[in-house]
Design a protein around this motif. Structure first.
Motif, PDB file in Angstrom:
ATOM      1  N   TYR B  25      38.295  37.563  47.392  1.00 23.11           N
ATOM      2  CA  TYR B  25      39.552  38.283  47.164  1.00 23.11           C
ATOM      3  C   TYR B  25      39.932  38.307  45.680  1.00 23.11           C
ATOM      4  CZ  TYR B  25      44.577  39.204  47.120  1.00 23.11           C
ATOM      5  OH  TYR B  25      45.810  39.716  46.828  1.00 23.11           O
ATOM      6  N   PHE B  26      39.874  37.149  45.029  1.00 23.26           N
ATOM      7  CA  PHE B  26      40.299  37.088  43.627  1.00 23.26           C
ATOM      8  C   PHE B  26      39.284  37.749  42.680  1.00 23.26           C
ATOM      9  CE2 PHE B  26      42.818  33.368  45.243  1.00 23.26           C
ATOM     10  CZ  PHE B  26      44.058  33.969  45.075  1.00 23.26           C
ATOM     11  N   ASP B  27      38.023  37.891  43.130  1.00 25.90           N
ATOM     12  CA  ASP B  27      37.023  38.549  42.270  1.00 25.90           C
ATOM     13  C   ASP B  27      37.310  40.042  42.123  1.00 25.90           C
ATOM     14  OD1 ASP B  27      35.772  36.112  42.184  1.00 25.90           O
ATOM     15  OD2 ASP B  27      34.437  36.548  43.882  1.00 25.90           O
ATOM     16  N   PHE B  29      40.391  41.448  42.886  1.00 30.25           N
ATOM     17  CA  PHE B  29      41.824  41.749  42.782  1.00 30.25           C
ATOM     18  C   PHE B  29      42.174  42.524  41.513  1.00 30.25           C
ATOM     19  CE2 PHE B  29      46.120  40.734  41.332  1.00 30.25           C
ATOM     20  CZ  PHE B  29      46.847  41.239  42.392  1.00 30.25           C
ATOM     21  N   SER B  30      41.659  42.046  40.351  1.00 28.91           N
ATOM     22  CA  SER B  30      42.059  42.700  39.094  1.00 28.91           C
ATOM     23  C   SER B  30      41.572  44.152  39.034  1.00 28.91           C
ATOM     24  CB  SER B  30      41.570  41.905  37.885  1.00 28.91           C
ATOM     25  OG  SER B  30      40.181  41.849  37.892  1.00 28.91           O
ATOM     26  N   ARG B  32      41.162  46.217  41.629  1.00 33.63           N
ATOM     27  CA  ARG B  32      42.039  47.004  42.507  1.00 33.63           C
ATOM     28  C   ARG B  32      43.389  47.238  41.837  1.00 33.63           C
ATOM     29  NH1 ARG B  32      43.685  44.869  47.126  1.00 33.63           N
ATOM     30  NH2 ARG B  32      43.031  42.738  46.660  1.00 33.63           N
ATOM     31  N   LEU B  33      43.854  46.177  41.174  1.00 36.09           N
ATOM     32  CA  LEU B  33      45.150  46.270  40.490  1.00 36.09           C
ATOM     33  C   LEU B  33      45.086  47.301  39.358  1.00 36.09           C
ATOM     34  CD1 LEU B  33      48.033  45.055  40.024  1.00 36.09           C
ATOM     35  CD2 LEU B  33      46.948  43.471  38.434  1.00 36.09           C
ATOM     36  N   MET B  34      43.992  47.249  38.571  1.00 31.38           N
ATOM     37  CA  MET B  34      43.884  48.168  37.437  1.00 31.38           C
ATOM     38  C   MET B  34      43.776  49.620  37.908  1.00 31.38           C
ATOM     39  SD  MET B  34      44.474  46.408  34.868  1.00 31.38           S
ATOM     40  CE  MET B  34      44.342  47.670  33.617  1.00 31.38           C
ATOM     41  N   ARG B  36      45.125  50.835  40.560  1.00 41.09           N
ATOM     42  CA  ARG B  36      46.477  51.231  40.988  1.00 41.09           C
ATOM     43  C   ARG B  36      47.360  51.545  39.774  1.00 41.09           C
ATOM     44  NH1 ARG B  36      50.499  47.791  44.885  1.00 41.09           N
ATOM     45  NH2 ARG B  36      52.283  49.095  44.368  1.00 41.09           N
ATOM     46  N   ILE B  37      47.191  50.736  38.720  1.00 40.02           N
ATOM     47  CA  ILE B  37      47.969  50.980  37.497  1.00 40.02           C
ATOM     48  C   ILE B  37      47.556  52.317  36.864  1.00 40.02           C
ATOM     49  CG2 ILE B  37      48.294  50.177  35.107  1.00 40.02           C
ATOM     50  CD1 ILE B  37      48.356  47.300  36.259  1.00 40.02           C
ATOM     51  N   GLN B  40      49.090  55.088  38.704  1.00 35.35           N
ATOM     52  CA  GLN B  40      50.515  55.158  38.350  1.00 35.35           C
ATOM     53  C   GLN B  40      50.700  55.835  36.990  1.00 35.35           C
ATOM     54  OE1 GLN B  40      53.099  51.398  38.089  1.00 35.35           O
ATOM     55  NE2 GLN B  40      52.985  52.146  35.997  1.00 35.35           N
TER      56      GLN B  40
END
Lengths: 180, 150
Positions: B25-27, B29-30, B32-34, B36-37, B40
Protein backbone atom coordinates in the motif's frame (compact mmCIF):
# COMPACT_ATOMS: atom_id res chain seq x y z
CA UNK A 1 16.99 16.67 4.33
CA UNK A 2 16.43 19.02 7.30
CA UNK A 3 12.89 20.27 7.96
CA UNK A 4 13.82 23.88 7.13
CA UNK A 5 15.26 22.89 3.76
CA UNK A 6 12.28 20.68 3.06
CA UNK A 7 9.87 23.56 3.73
CA UNK A 8 11.90 25.88 1.50
CA UNK A 9 11.88 23.32 -1.30
CA UNK A 10 8.16 22.74 -0.87
CA UNK A 11 7.57 26.46 -1.29
CA UNK A 12 9.77 26.75 -4.38
CA UNK A 13 8.42 26.28 -7.92
CA UNK A 14 11.15 23.93 -9.14
CA UNK A 15 11.65 21.65 -6.19
CA UNK A 16 8.06 21.33 -5.02
CA UNK A 17 7.32 17.95 -6.62
CA UNK A 18 10.42 16.21 -5.34
CA UNK A 19 10.18 17.74 -1.86
CA UNK A 20 6.53 16.79 -1.64
CA UNK A 21 7.39 13.22 -2.57
CA UNK A 22 9.96 13.18 0.24
CA UNK A 23 7.40 14.58 2.67
CA UNK A 24 4.83 11.94 1.71
CA UNK A 25 7.33 9.08 2.08
CA UNK A 26 8.42 10.41 5.46
CA UNK A 27 5.00 10.88 7.07
CA UNK A 28 2.57 8.63 5.17
CA UNK A 29 2.77 5.71 7.58
CA UNK A 30 2.43 7.71 10.80
CA UNK A 31 -0.45 9.70 9.41
CA UNK A 32 -2.11 6.57 8.02
CA UNK A 33 -2.27 4.91 11.44
CA UNK A 34 -3.42 8.10 13.13
CA UNK A 35 -6.27 8.45 10.63
CA UNK A 36 -7.07 4.73 10.56
CA UNK A 37 -7.69 4.67 14.32
CA UNK A 38 -10.15 7.53 13.94
CA UNK A 39 -12.10 6.48 10.82
CA UNK A 40 -11.51 2.68 11.26
CA UNK A 41 -12.10 1.43 7.68
CA UNK A 42 -9.10 1.13 5.38
CA UNK A 43 -10.87 2.55 2.31
CA UNK A 44 -12.07 5.59 4.26
CA UNK A 45 -8.60 6.02 5.69
CA UNK A 46 -7.09 5.97 2.19
CA UNK A 47 -9.46 8.77 1.09
CA UNK A 48 -8.79 10.88 4.17
CA UNK A 49 -5.01 10.40 3.90
CA UNK A 50 -5.06 11.54 0.27
CA UNK A 51 -7.22 14.54 1.18
CA UNK A 52 -4.78 15.41 3.96
CA UNK A 53 -1.79 15.47 1.61
CA UNK A 54 -3.75 17.38 -1.05
CA UNK A 55 -4.53 20.03 1.59
CA UNK A 56 -0.80 20.17 2.36
CA UNK A 57 0.03 20.55 -1.34
CA UNK A 58 -2.51 23.36 -1.77
CA UNK A 59 -1.60 25.26 1.39
CA UNK A 60 2.13 24.79 1.82
CA UNK A 61 2.72 28.42 0.68
CA UNK A 62 0.72 29.60 3.70
CA UNK A 63 2.64 27.46 6.21
CA UNK A 64 4.54 29.93 8.39
CA UNK A 65 6.55 27.36 10.37
CA UNK A 66 5.17 28.58 13.69
CA UNK A 67 4.80 24.93 14.61
CA UNK A 68 6.76 21.94 13.30
CA UNK A 69 5.79 20.38 10.00
CA UNK A 70 4.92 17.18 11.86
CA UNK A 71 2.47 19.02 14.15
CA UNK A 72 0.91 20.82 11.19
CA UNK A 73 0.43 17.56 9.27
CA UNK A 74 -1.14 15.84 12.28
CA UNK A 75 -3.47 18.78 12.79
CA UNK A 76 -4.66 18.64 9.18
CA UNK A 77 -5.05 14.85 9.36
CA UNK A 78 -7.09 15.10 12.59
CA UNK A 79 -9.34 17.80 11.15
CA UNK A 80 -9.87 15.87 7.93
CA UNK A 81 -10.73 12.72 9.88
CA UNK A 82 -13.20 14.53 12.13
CA UNK A 83 -14.81 16.23 9.12
CA UNK A 84 -15.16 12.82 7.47
CA UNK A 85 -16.81 11.36 10.58
CA UNK A 86 -19.17 14.32 10.83
CA UNK A 87 -20.24 13.75 7.20
CA UNK A 88 -20.80 10.06 7.92
CA UNK A 89 -22.94 10.86 10.95
CA UNK A 90 -24.98 13.35 8.94
CA UNK A 91 -25.82 10.66 6.39
CA UNK A 92 -27.15 8.33 9.06
CA UNK A 93 -29.84 8.66 11.68
CA UNK A 94 -27.71 8.67 14.81
CA UNK A 95 -29.45 8.44 18.16
CA UNK A 96 -28.07 10.20 21.22
CA UNK A 97 -25.41 8.08 22.92
CA UNK A 98 -24.96 5.91 19.84
CA UNK A 99 -22.75 8.30 17.89
CA UNK A 100 -19.98 5.76 17.46
CA UNK A 101 -22.15 2.69 16.86
CA UNK A 102 -21.60 2.89 13.13
CA UNK A 103 -17.84 2.77 13.72
CA UNK A 104 -18.21 -0.56 15.53
CA UNK A 105 -20.23 -1.80 12.55
CA UNK A 106 -17.51 -0.52 10.20
CA UNK A 107 -14.89 -2.31 12.28
CA UNK A 108 -16.65 -5.66 11.97
CA UNK A 109 -17.32 -5.26 8.27
CA UNK A 110 -13.83 -4.02 7.36
CA UNK A 111 -11.99 -6.68 5.34
CA UNK A 112 -8.70 -5.29 6.63
CA UNK A 113 -9.49 -5.96 10.28
CA UNK A 114 -8.00 -9.23 11.48
CA UNK A 115 -8.63 -8.98 15.18
CA UNK A 116 -9.57 -11.94 17.34
CA UNK A 117 -12.27 -11.77 19.96
CA UNK A 118 -10.15 -9.94 22.56
CA UNK A 119 -8.82 -7.45 20.03
CA UNK A 120 -12.31 -6.75 18.77
CA UNK A 121 -13.44 -6.19 22.34
CA UNK A 122 -10.64 -3.71 23.03
CA UNK A 123 -11.35 -1.79 19.84
CA UNK A 124 -15.03 -1.68 20.69
CA UNK A 125 -14.15 -0.39 24.15
CA UNK A 126 -12.09 2.38 22.56
CA UNK A 127 -14.90 3.16 20.14
CA UNK A 128 -17.29 3.62 23.06
CA UNK A 129 -15.26 6.64 24.20
CA UNK A 130 -16.37 10.13 23.26
CA UNK A 131 -14.60 11.37 20.10
CA UNK A 132 -12.08 13.64 21.78
CA UNK A 133 -11.15 11.13 24.49
CA UNK A 134 -10.73 8.45 21.83
CA UNK A 135 -8.34 10.60 19.80
CA UNK A 136 -6.34 11.53 22.90
CA UNK A 137 -6.13 7.90 24.01
CA UNK A 138 -4.99 6.71 20.57
CA UNK A 139 -2.40 9.47 20.22
CA UNK A 140 -0.96 8.82 23.66
CA UNK A 141 -1.22 5.06 23.86
CA UNK A 142 -0.51 3.94 20.29
CA UNK A 143 1.42 6.88 18.76
CA UNK A 144 3.13 7.89 22.02
CA UNK A 145 2.85 11.58 21.18
CA UNK A 146 3.97 13.98 23.91
CA UNK A 147 1.30 16.07 25.62
CA UNK A 148 2.95 19.33 24.55
CA UNK A 149 2.81 18.24 20.88
CA UNK A 150 -0.70 16.92 21.29
CA UNK A 151 -1.75 20.25 22.77
CA UNK A 152 -0.55 22.00 19.61
CA UNK A 153 -2.20 19.49 17.29
CA UNK A 154 -5.58 19.51 19.06
CA UNK A 155 -5.40 23.14 20.19
CA UNK A 156 -6.13 22.21 23.82
CA UNK A 157 -4.28 22.66 27.11
CA UNK A 158 -1.99 19.90 28.38
CA UNK A 159 -4.06 19.67 31.58
CA UNK A 160 -7.24 18.99 29.64
CA UNK A 161 -5.46 16.33 27.59
CA UNK A 162 -4.13 14.59 30.69
CA UNK A 163 -7.60 14.58 32.20
CA UNK A 164 -9.06 13.19 28.95
CA UNK A 165 -6.49 10.39 28.85
CA UNK A 166 -7.12 9.58 32.53
CA UNK A 167 -10.88 9.28 31.93
CA UNK A 168 -10.35 7.25 28.77
CA UNK A 169 -8.08 4.70 30.48
CA UNK A 170 -10.53 4.36 33.37
CA UNK A 171 -13.46 3.73 31.05
CA UNK A 172 -11.58 1.15 28.97
CA UNK A 173 -10.40 -0.70 32.07
CA UNK A 174 -13.92 -0.74 33.50
CA UNK A 175 -15.36 -1.93 30.21
CA UNK A 176 -12.81 -4.74 29.84
CA UNK A 177 -13.09 -5.86 33.49
CA UNK A 178 -16.86 -5.79 33.63
CA UNK A 179 -17.33 -7.46 30.29
CA UNK A 180 -14.86 -10.32 30.87
CA UNK B 1 0.25 8.50 34.60
CA UNK B 2 3.04 5.92 34.19
CA UNK B 3 1.12 3.53 36.47
CA UNK B 4 -1.98 3.93 34.41
CA UNK B 5 -0.12 2.97 31.28
CA UNK B 6 1.33 -0.06 33.07
CA UNK B 7 -2.15 -1.08 34.24
CA UNK B 8 -3.66 -0.86 30.83
CA UNK B 9 -0.59 -2.54 29.35
CA UNK B 10 -1.29 -5.48 31.67
CA UNK B 11 -4.84 -5.62 30.41
CA UNK B 12 -3.80 -5.36 26.79
CA UNK B 13 -0.83 -7.70 27.10
CA UNK B 14 -0.39 -9.74 23.97
CA UNK B 15 -2.90 -7.72 22.01
CA UNK B 16 -1.25 -6.70 18.74
CA UNK B 17 -2.40 -4.25 16.17
CA UNK B 18 -5.41 -5.94 14.62
CA UNK B 19 -5.59 -3.62 11.62
CA UNK B 20 -4.15 -4.75 8.30
CA UNK B 21 -3.66 -2.97 5.02
CA UNK B 22 -3.27 -4.13 1.40
CA UNK B 23 0.15 -5.44 0.39
CA UNK B 24 2.47 -2.73 -0.96
CA UNK B 25 0.00 0.00 0.00
CA UNK B 26 2.66 2.53 0.99
CA UNK B 27 4.81 1.72 -2.09
CA UNK B 28 2.10 2.87 -4.46
CA UNK B 29 0.47 5.55 -2.31
CA UNK B 30 2.61 8.50 -3.43
CA UNK B 31 2.09 7.65 -7.14
CA UNK B 32 -1.67 7.49 -6.71
CA UNK B 33 -1.59 10.71 -4.74
CA UNK B 34 0.50 12.52 -7.35
CA UNK B 35 -1.79 11.43 -10.19
CA UNK B 36 -4.78 12.77 -8.23
CA UNK B 37 -2.95 16.06 -7.66
CA UNK B 38 -2.09 16.26 -11.39
CA UNK B 39 -5.74 15.69 -12.22
CA UNK B 40 -6.72 18.46 -9.83
CA UNK B 41 -4.12 20.84 -11.32
CA UNK B 42 -5.34 20.12 -14.86
CA UNK B 43 -8.93 20.79 -13.92
CA UNK B 44 -7.85 24.00 -12.19
CA UNK B 45 -5.83 25.23 -15.18
CA UNK B 46 -8.72 24.44 -17.56
CA UNK B 47 -11.07 26.40 -15.33
CA UNK B 48 -8.70 29.36 -15.10
CA UNK B 49 -8.25 29.33 -18.91
CA UNK B 50 -11.99 29.39 -19.35
CA UNK B 51 -12.26 32.29 -16.92
CA UNK B 52 -9.45 34.16 -18.72
CA UNK B 53 -11.19 33.48 -22.04
CA UNK B 54 -14.16 35.42 -20.83
CA UNK B 55 -11.88 38.52 -20.83
CA UNK B 56 -13.89 41.67 -20.42
CA UNK B 57 -16.78 39.83 -18.81
CA UNK B 58 -14.59 39.39 -15.74
CA UNK B 59 -14.51 43.17 -15.26
CA UNK B 60 -18.07 43.81 -16.41
CA UNK B 61 -19.63 41.19 -14.21
CA UNK B 62 -19.64 43.26 -10.97
CA UNK B 63 -21.08 46.30 -12.76
CA UNK B 64 -23.75 44.19 -14.45
CA UNK B 65 -24.60 42.53 -11.18
CA UNK B 66 -24.99 45.93 -9.50
CA UNK B 67 -27.17 47.26 -12.34
CA UNK B 68 -29.34 44.16 -12.20
CA UNK B 69 -29.75 44.49 -8.45
CA UNK B 70 -30.79 48.15 -8.80
CA UNK B 71 -33.31 47.19 -11.47
CA UNK B 72 -34.74 44.48 -9.24
CA UNK B 73 -35.02 46.86 -6.28
CA UNK B 74 -36.72 49.49 -8.51
CA UNK B 75 -39.21 46.94 -9.84
CA UNK B 76 -39.88 45.62 -6.35
CA UNK B 77 -40.82 49.12 -5.20
CA UNK B 78 -42.40 50.48 -8.40
CA UNK B 79 -44.76 47.60 -9.23
CA UNK B 80 -46.59 47.47 -5.87
CA UNK B 81 -46.78 51.27 -5.67
CA UNK B 82 -48.03 51.70 -9.24
CA UNK B 83 -50.66 48.98 -8.86
CA UNK B 84 -52.10 50.45 -5.66
CA UNK B 85 -51.75 54.24 -5.91
CA UNK B 86 -53.49 55.04 -9.26
CA UNK B 87 -56.68 53.31 -8.11
CA UNK B 88 -56.79 55.46 -5.01
CA UNK B 89 -56.19 58.73 -6.85
CA UNK B 90 -58.67 57.86 -9.61
CA UNK B 91 -61.40 57.07 -7.09
CA UNK B 92 -60.66 60.23 -5.13
CA UNK B 93 -60.84 62.39 -8.26
CA UNK B 94 -64.14 60.83 -9.29
CA UNK B 95 -65.60 61.44 -5.84
CA UNK B 96 -64.40 65.03 -5.89
CA UNK B 97 -65.92 65.72 -9.33
CA UNK B 98 -69.26 64.21 -8.28
CA UNK B 99 -69.22 66.37 -5.20
CA UNK B 100 -68.38 69.44 -7.25
CA UNK B 101 -71.20 68.83 -9.75
CA UNK B 102 -73.61 68.31 -6.92
CA UNK B 103 -72.61 71.63 -5.38
CA UNK B 104 -72.87 73.37 -8.74
CA UNK B 105 -76.26 71.98 -9.35
CA UNK B 106 -77.94 72.45 -6.01
CA UNK B 107 -76.16 75.35 -4.39
CA UNK B 108 -77.33 78.18 -6.55
CA UNK B 109 -78.16 80.84 -4.02
CA UNK B 110 -81.11 83.18 -4.50
CA UNK B 111 -78.79 86.21 -4.49
CA UNK B 112 -76.86 84.89 -7.39
CA UNK B 113 -80.08 84.23 -9.23
CA UNK B 114 -81.31 87.78 -8.63
CA UNK B 115 -77.98 89.11 -9.83
CA UNK B 116 -78.35 87.18 -13.00
CA UNK B 117 -81.88 88.42 -13.60
CA UNK B 118 -80.81 91.96 -13.08
CA UNK B 119 -77.84 91.64 -15.38
CA UNK B 120 -78.64 93.67 -18.45
CA UNK B 121 -76.35 91.69 -20.68
CA UNK B 122 -78.37 88.53 -20.27
CA UNK B 123 -81.40 88.79 -22.39
CA UNK B 124 -81.58 85.29 -23.64
CA UNK B 125 -84.86 83.78 -22.43
CA UNK B 126 -83.61 80.27 -22.74
CA UNK B 127 -80.75 80.87 -20.32
CA UNK B 128 -83.06 82.63 -17.88
CA UNK B 129 -85.53 79.74 -17.96
CA UNK B 130 -82.76 77.27 -17.36
CA UNK B 131 -81.47 79.18 -14.34
CA UNK B 132 -84.95 79.52 -12.89
CA UNK B 133 -85.53 75.83 -13.31
CA UNK B 134 -82.24 75.09 -11.59
CA UNK B 135 -83.10 77.34 -8.71
CA UNK B 136 -86.54 75.80 -8.33
CA UNK B 137 -85.17 72.32 -8.37
CA UNK B 138 -82.62 73.21 -5.74
CA UNK B 139 -84.92 74.99 -3.35
CA UNK B 140 -88.26 73.20 -3.77
CA UNK B 141 -89.29 69.86 -2.47
CA UNK B 142 -90.96 67.35 -4.69
CA UNK B 143 -94.26 68.05 -2.96
CA UNK B 144 -93.98 71.82 -3.60
CA UNK B 145 -93.17 71.14 -7.20
CA UNK B 146 -96.28 69.00 -7.79
CA UNK B 147 -98.43 71.54 -6.01
CA UNK B 148 -97.14 74.24 -8.29
CA UNK B 149 -97.86 72.21 -11.41
CA UNK B 150 -101.39 71.39 -10.31
Amino acid sequence: MQEKELIQELKSQNGKNQAFNTLVKKYQEKLYWHIRRIVIKHDDCDDVLQNTFIKVWNNIENFRAESSLYTWLFRIATNESLTFLAQQKRRRIVFHGEENEFLSENLESDEYFDGNEIQLKLQKAILKLPEKQRIVFNMKYFDDIKYCEMAQILDTSEGALKASYHHAVKKIEDYLKNDS
Amino acid sequence: MGNKKKNINKLLKGIDNPYRLPNGYFDTFSDRLMSRIEQQENTYSKKSKRINGLGIMKYLRPALAMAASFAIIFLLIYIPVSTVSPKISHNQEQEKSIEFDYLNYYYVSSNVLVDIFENEYINDEYIQDELVEAYLLASMTEYDFYELIE
